[in-house]
Design a protein around this motif. Structure first.
Motif, short mmCIF file in Angstrom:
data_model
loop_
_atom_site.label_atom_id
_atom_site.label_comp_id
_atom_site.label_asym_id
_atom_site.label_seq_id
_atom_site.Cartn_x
_atom_site.Cartn_y
_atom_site.Cartn_z
N VAL A 99 99.31 73.59 46.61
CA VAL A 99 98.15 73.21 47.42
C VAL A 99 97.72 71.77 47.16
O VAL A 99 97.41 71.04 48.10
CB VAL A 99 96.97 74.17 47.14
CG1 VAL A 99 95.66 73.65 47.72
CG2 VAL A 99 97.28 75.55 47.68
N ASN A 100 97.71 71.35 45.90
CA ASN A 100 97.11 70.08 45.53
C ASN A 100 98.07 68.91 45.34
O ASN A 100 97.62 67.77 45.21
CB ASN A 100 96.27 70.26 44.26
CG ASN A 100 95.08 71.13 44.51
OD1 ASN A 100 94.20 70.77 45.29
ND2 ASN A 100 95.03 72.28 43.87
N LEU A 101 99.37 69.17 45.33
CA LEU A 101 100.34 68.08 45.17
C LEU A 101 101.48 68.17 46.19
O LEU A 101 101.68 67.25 46.97
CB LEU A 101 100.91 68.05 43.75
CG LEU A 101 102.01 67.02 43.48
CD1 LEU A 101 101.51 65.59 43.74
CD2 LEU A 101 102.55 67.15 42.07
N PHE A 102 102.20 69.28 46.19
CA PHE A 102 103.40 69.36 47.02
C PHE A 102 103.08 69.27 48.51
O PHE A 102 103.88 68.73 49.28
CB PHE A 102 104.19 70.62 46.71
CG PHE A 102 104.67 70.68 45.27
CD1 PHE A 102 105.03 69.54 44.57
CD2 PHE A 102 104.74 71.89 44.62
CE1 PHE A 102 105.45 69.60 43.26
CE2 PHE A 102 105.17 71.97 43.30
CZ PHE A 102 105.52 70.83 42.61
N SER A 103 101.94 69.75 48.94
CA SER A 103 101.58 69.64 50.36
C SER A 103 101.42 68.17 50.75
O SER A 103 101.83 67.76 51.84
CB SER A 103 100.30 70.43 50.65
OG SER A 103 99.22 69.93 49.88
N ALA A 104 100.84 67.37 49.87
CA ALA A 104 100.68 65.93 50.15
C ALA A 104 102.04 65.23 50.18
O ALA A 104 102.29 64.38 51.06
CB ALA A 104 99.77 65.29 49.11
N VAL A 105 102.91 65.58 49.26
CA VAL A 105 104.25 64.99 49.23
C VAL A 105 104.99 65.32 50.52
O VAL A 105 105.64 64.45 51.13
CB VAL A 105 105.03 65.47 47.99
CG1 VAL A 105 106.48 65.03 48.04
CG2 VAL A 105 104.35 64.98 46.70
N GLU A 106 104.89 66.56 50.97
CA GLU A 106 105.54 66.97 52.22
C GLU A 106 104.99 66.20 53.42
O GLU A 106 105.74 65.73 54.27
CB GLU A 106 105.36 68.48 52.43
CG GLU A 106 106.01 69.01 53.69
CD GLU A 106 107.53 68.97 53.67
OE1 GLU A 106 108.13 68.92 54.76
OE2 GLU A 106 108.12 68.99 52.57
N LEU A 107 103.67 66.06 53.50
CA LEU A 107 103.06 65.33 54.60
C LEU A 107 103.51 63.87 54.62
O LEU A 107 103.86 63.33 55.67
CB LEU A 107 101.54 65.42 54.51
CG LEU A 107 100.76 64.80 55.66
CD1 LEU A 107 101.14 65.41 56.99
CD2 LEU A 107 99.26 64.96 55.41
N VAL A 108 103.55 63.24 53.45
CA VAL A 108 104.02 61.86 53.38
C VAL A 108 105.46 61.77 53.87
O VAL A 108 105.82 60.84 54.61
CB VAL A 108 103.88 61.31 51.94
CG1 VAL A 108 104.65 60.00 51.78
CG2 VAL A 108 102.41 61.11 51.59
N SER A 109 106.30 62.71 53.49
CA SER A 109 107.70 62.67 53.92
C SER A 109 107.84 62.76 55.44
O SER A 109 108.80 62.25 56.01
CB SER A 109 108.51 63.77 53.23
OG SER A 109 108.23 65.04 53.79
N LEU A 110 106.87 63.40 56.08
CA LEU A 110 106.91 63.52 57.54
C LEU A 110 106.48 62.23 58.27
O LEU A 110 107.01 61.93 59.34
CB LEU A 110 106.02 64.68 58.00
CG LEU A 110 106.48 66.07 57.56
CD1 LEU A 110 105.41 67.11 57.91
CD2 LEU A 110 107.81 66.43 58.18
#
Length: 153
Positions: free
Chosen positions: A10-21
């Motif tokens: 919720v607090n890290l991997f979701s942000a990493v995924e969004l940046v990759s998009l």
């Protein structure tokens, strides 16, 4: 361990995924702004271990991206809010579930401004960092906490 994994998701991997998009488009246009919402608890003790670890990771991820993307005019920053109150928030529940004396004691011990924060200053900081006026700010994490954080860094 499952709770830790969920907190990281919720607090890290979701942000990493969004940046990759969004990053390929930003790189193609040679312009972009990535602004993550971390927490003062990514810099100092407070909250659960998964939350602290994820928010610290988000700050480190953002710094790493910032240094690598600056030549491409993609600027990356974080905002580290303190105790922000809004309907349904953790701090809203804290106030509802505790006596006024407990709430007042928390505020007097932890919030130098004498009150909980609110969402609008966070949004205004995001708007500034997303603007052309912030075109030399990258790789930073700004506290928006009314002086709550204790860290010198």
């Amino acid at each position: 361990m499952q709770l830790f994994r969920e907190g990281m998701e919720v607090n890290l991997f979701s942000a990493v995924e969004l940046v990759s998009l969004v990053l390929p488009h930003m790189r193609d246009q040679k312009w972009g702004r990535i602004i993550s919402i971390s927490s003062i608890y990514g810099r100092e003790y407070g909250g659960s271990v998964d939350y602290m670890t994820a928010k610290a990771g988000l700050i480190a991820f953002s710094k790493h991206l910032a240094l690598n993307l600056a030549p491409e005019n993609v600027l990356v920053n974080c905002i580290a809010p303190g105790s922000i109150d809004f309907p349904g928030s953790t701090w809203d529940r804290f106030q509802q579930n505790n006596t006024p004396e407990v709430v007042d004691e928390f505020i007097s011990r932890n919030l130098p401004a004498g009150k909980f924060g609110w969402p609008e200053p966070i949004g205004e900081t995001v708007a500034f960092l997303a603007s052309e006026r912030a075109d030399l700010i990258t790789g930073t994490c700004l506290n928006v906490d009314g002086g709550q954080s204790r860290s010198l860094f």
